[in-house]
Scaffold this motif. Structure first.
Motif, PDB file in Angstrom:
ATOM      1  N   ARG A 303       0.827  -1.211   0.000  1.00  0.00           N
ATOM      2  CA  ARG A 303       0.000   0.000   0.000  1.00  0.00           C
ATOM      3  C   ARG A 303       0.863   1.263   0.000  1.00  0.00           C
ATOM      4  NH1 ARG A 303      -2.888  -3.398   3.778  1.00  0.00           N
ATOM      5  NH2 ARG A 303      -2.123  -2.224   5.580  1.00  0.00           N
ATOM      6  N   GLU A 304       1.974   1.217   0.698  1.00  0.00           N
ATOM      7  CA  GLU A 304       2.887   2.366   0.715  1.00  0.00           C
ATOM      8  C   GLU A 304       3.470   2.623  -0.672  1.00  0.00           C
ATOM      9  OE1 GLU A 304       5.682   1.213   3.655  1.00  0.00           O
ATOM     10  OE2 GLU A 304       4.377   1.703   5.369  1.00  0.00           O
ATOM     11  N   GLN A 305       3.782   1.549  -1.401  1.00  0.00           N
ATOM     12  CA  GLN A 305       4.338   1.709  -2.745  1.00  0.00           C
ATOM     13  C   GLN A 305       3.292   2.285  -3.699  1.00  0.00           C
ATOM     14  OE1 GLN A 305       7.643   1.183  -2.541  1.00  0.00           O
ATOM     15  NE2 GLN A 305       6.962   0.593  -0.483  1.00  0.00           N
ATOM     16  N   VAL A 306       2.066   1.827  -3.588  1.00  0.00           N
ATOM     17  CA  VAL A 306       0.990   2.343  -4.433  1.00  0.00           C
ATOM     18  C   VAL A 306       0.797   3.835  -4.177  1.00  0.00           C
ATOM     19  CG1 VAL A 306      -1.506   2.271  -4.854  1.00  0.00           C
ATOM     20  CG2 VAL A 306      -0.201   0.132  -4.659  1.00  0.00           C
ATOM     21  N   ARG A 307       0.809   4.213  -2.902  1.00  0.00           N
ATOM     22  CA  ARG A 307       0.641   5.621  -2.555  1.00  0.00           C
ATOM     23  C   ARG A 307       1.784   6.468  -3.130  1.00  0.00           C
ATOM     24  NH1 ARG A 307      -0.301   4.820   2.353  1.00  0.00           N
ATOM     25  NH2 ARG A 307       1.789   5.108   3.201  1.00  0.00           N
ATOM     26  N   GLU A 308       3.001   5.964  -3.046  1.00  0.00           N
ATOM     27  CA  GLU A 308       4.149   6.703  -3.559  1.00  0.00           C
ATOM     28  C   GLU A 308       4.074   6.882  -5.077  1.00  0.00           C
ATOM     29  OE1 GLU A 308       9.009   6.204  -3.907  1.00  0.00           O
ATOM     30  OE2 GLU A 308       7.907   5.110  -2.347  1.00  0.00           O
ATOM     31  N   VAL A 309       3.726   5.810  -5.792  1.00  0.00           N
ATOM     32  CA  VAL A 309       3.626   5.899  -7.246  1.00  0.00           C
ATOM     33  C   VAL A 309       2.509   6.850  -7.656  1.00  0.00           C
ATOM     34  CG1 VAL A 309       3.074   4.597  -9.347  1.00  0.00           C
ATOM     35  CG2 VAL A 309       4.647   3.635  -7.652  1.00  0.00           C
ATOM     36  N   ALA A 310       1.360   6.779  -6.986  1.00  0.00           N
ATOM     37  CA  ALA A 310       0.255   7.683  -7.298  1.00  0.00           C
ATOM     38  C   ALA A 310       0.663   9.136  -7.086  1.00  0.00           C
ATOM     39  CB  ALA A 310      -0.963   7.348  -6.433  1.00  0.00           C
ATOM     40  N   ARG A 311       1.395   9.384  -6.005  1.00  0.00           N
ATOM     41  CA  ARG A 311       1.857  10.748  -5.728  1.00  0.00           C
ATOM     42  C   ARG A 311       2.814  11.232  -6.826  1.00  0.00           C
ATOM     43  NH1 ARG A 311       2.946   9.986  -0.794  1.00  0.00           N
ATOM     44  NH2 ARG A 311       5.107   9.299  -1.074  1.00  0.00           N
ATOM     45  N   ASN A 312       3.708  10.353  -7.268  1.00  0.00           N
ATOM     46  CA  ASN A 312       4.667  10.736  -8.311  1.00  0.00           C
ATOM     47  C   ASN A 312       3.984  10.962  -9.660  1.00  0.00           C
ATOM     48  OD1 ASN A 312       6.776  10.575  -6.510  1.00  0.00           O
ATOM     49  ND2 ASN A 312       7.338   8.485  -7.074  1.00  0.00           N
TER      50      ASN A 312
END
Length: 323
Positions: A303-312
Motif C-alpha cells: 500500500r505504501e508503494q501504491v501511494r508513492e507511485v500515485a503521488r509521483n
C-alpha cells in the motif's frame, strides 16, 4: 465433518495446502506454489475432503471452482496462517518485511481510469523494489465482485474511484482530479466560447462511458448527474476505457473523466480538453483493502508503494488548461 480426534491430527501445513488450493483453483498450480508434487497435493486434497465432508474443488469447464464451503473456509484458514506466523516467527517480525527477498504474489484489481501511465509505473516500481515478487493485475469490471474477492483473500488491493467507497473496507486516498471533457479537435464544443458551452448543450451531446462496475448501477459521472436531476445521452459503453481517446478523436463523442487521464493524449491525438459545464466534485481515487490483510507487513508495504507511485504520477502530470 471430522471428529475431535481427527482435528487433533491436522498439521499447519495442511491448512496452507487448503488455502493454496482454494486461491489457485488448480492442483498443479498449488503444487508449484507449495514446492510440492501434484500427486502429493492430490492426496492432501483427498484428506481435506474427508475432513470437511465437502469436495472443496469441483470441475468447471477446463478448470476447477471452489465450492461454497471452500470459500467459507478461506478466510479462517488465512487468519490461522497469519496468526501462526506471528506466533512462531518472532525473528521474522523483528526483521520486518524484506521486499528485496520476497517471492510473494501480489494481486491487485485496478481500473484504468486514473492514468494510462499509472499501472506501468507501478509495475516498474514494484519490480525494482521487489525483483522476485510476482504481480497479478486484474481489471475492475461488472463481472468482478471486488468486495467478495478482498474478503476471501483472492486479491490484496483494489484501486479505483467511488463517490462513496464501501464502508466495510479500509481505504487510503491516493489523489483527486478535476473532471473535464475530452473531445475531438473539430468537435463543436472545441470551438464554442465558455458561455456557449452550456450544461444543456453538454447533455445533448453523444457521450462515451465505461460499463458499470456493478450491473446497472451508474458510474460516478452519471450518479452525480442523477443527483442533480440530469441525464446525458450515453451512446457508447465499453469496458475498454483506455481506447476512449481514440474513439473520441474520430467522432463527435464526449468523454467526461479526470484531467490527468485526458492530458496524456492531447499531444498524440487530435483531441482537446474543454471544461465540463456541469459542476462536479473532484474525482477521488482510493486504494481499498480488507481487514484480512490490514496487519500484514507485506501488504502494508504494498500500500505504501501504491501511494508513492500515485503521488509521483500526479506530481508529473500534464495539467494544461481547459478552455
Amino acid at each position: 465433518m471430522a471428529e475431535r480426534n481427527d482435528f487433533d491430527k491436522i498439521e499447519l501445513h495442511l491448512i496452507r495446502v487448503l488455502q493454496t488450493l482454494i486461491t489457485e483453483r488448480s492442483v498443479s498450480r498449488a503444487a508449484m506454489r507449495l514446492r510440492s508434487t501434484q500427486p502429493a497435493v492430490s492426496a492432501q486434497l483427498k484428506r481435506l475432503r474427508a475432513l470437511t465432508g465437502d469436495p472443496l474443488l469441483v470441475r468447471s469447464g477446463n478448470g476447477m471452482t471452489p465450492t461454497e464451503t471452500a470459500l467459507q473456509l478461506l478466510e479462517p484458514a488465512s487468519r490461522l496462517l497469519q496468526d501462526a506466523d506471528r506466533l512462531f516467527s518472532p525473528r521474522a517480525r523483528a526483521r520486518g518485511f524484506a521486499p528485496a527477498e520476497t517471492a510473494l504474489t501480489f494481486r491487485i484489481a485496478a481500473s484504468d481510469y486514473l492514468d494510462p501511465l499509472f499501472l506501468p509505473e507501478l509495475v516498474a516500481h514494484l519490480k525494482h523494489e521487489a525483483p522476485q515478487a510476482r504481480l497479478e493485475l486484474l481489471p475492475l469490471s461488472g463481472a468482478f465482485d471486488y468486495r467478495r474477492s478482498l474478503a476471501q483473500g483472492q486479491v490484496d488491493l483494489v484501486i479505483g474511484n467511488w463517490l462513496e467507497p464501501p464502508g466495510e473496507l479500509h481505504l487510503g486516498r491516493l489523489m483527486s482530479d478535476e473532471i473535464v471533457c475530452l473531445v475531438a479537435e473539430d468537435h463543436p464544443a472545441a470551438r464554442m466560447t465558455a458561455r456557449a458551452w452550456t450544461p444543456e448543450r453538454y447533455l445533448e451531446c453523444q457521450h462515451v462511458a465505461p460499463t458499470p462496475l456493478h450491473g446497472n448501477t451508474p458510474g460516478v459521472i452519471d450518479e452525480h448527474l442523477a443527483s442533480l436531476g440530469l441525464r446525458r445521452d450515453v451512446v457508447v459503453k465499453s469496458a475498454h476505457f483506455s481506447l476512449f481517446p481514440l474513439m473520441v478523436a474520430g467522432s463527435l463523442l464526449v468523454l467526461t473523466t479526470g484531467r490527468l487521464f485526458c492530458s496524456r493524449y492531447v499531444d498524440s491525438l487530435p483531441v482537446r480538453i474543454v471544461r465540463c459545464p456541469v459542476a462536479f466534485p473532484p474525482l477521488t481515487y482510493y486504494q481499498l483493502w480488507h481487514e484480512l490483510t490490514h496487519a500484514s507487513a507485506a501488504n502494508r508495504w504494498l500500500r505504501e508503494q501504491v501511494r508513492e507511485v500515485a503521488r509521483n504520477v500526479a506530481g508529473h502530470g500534464m495539467p494544461g488548461r481547459a478552455r
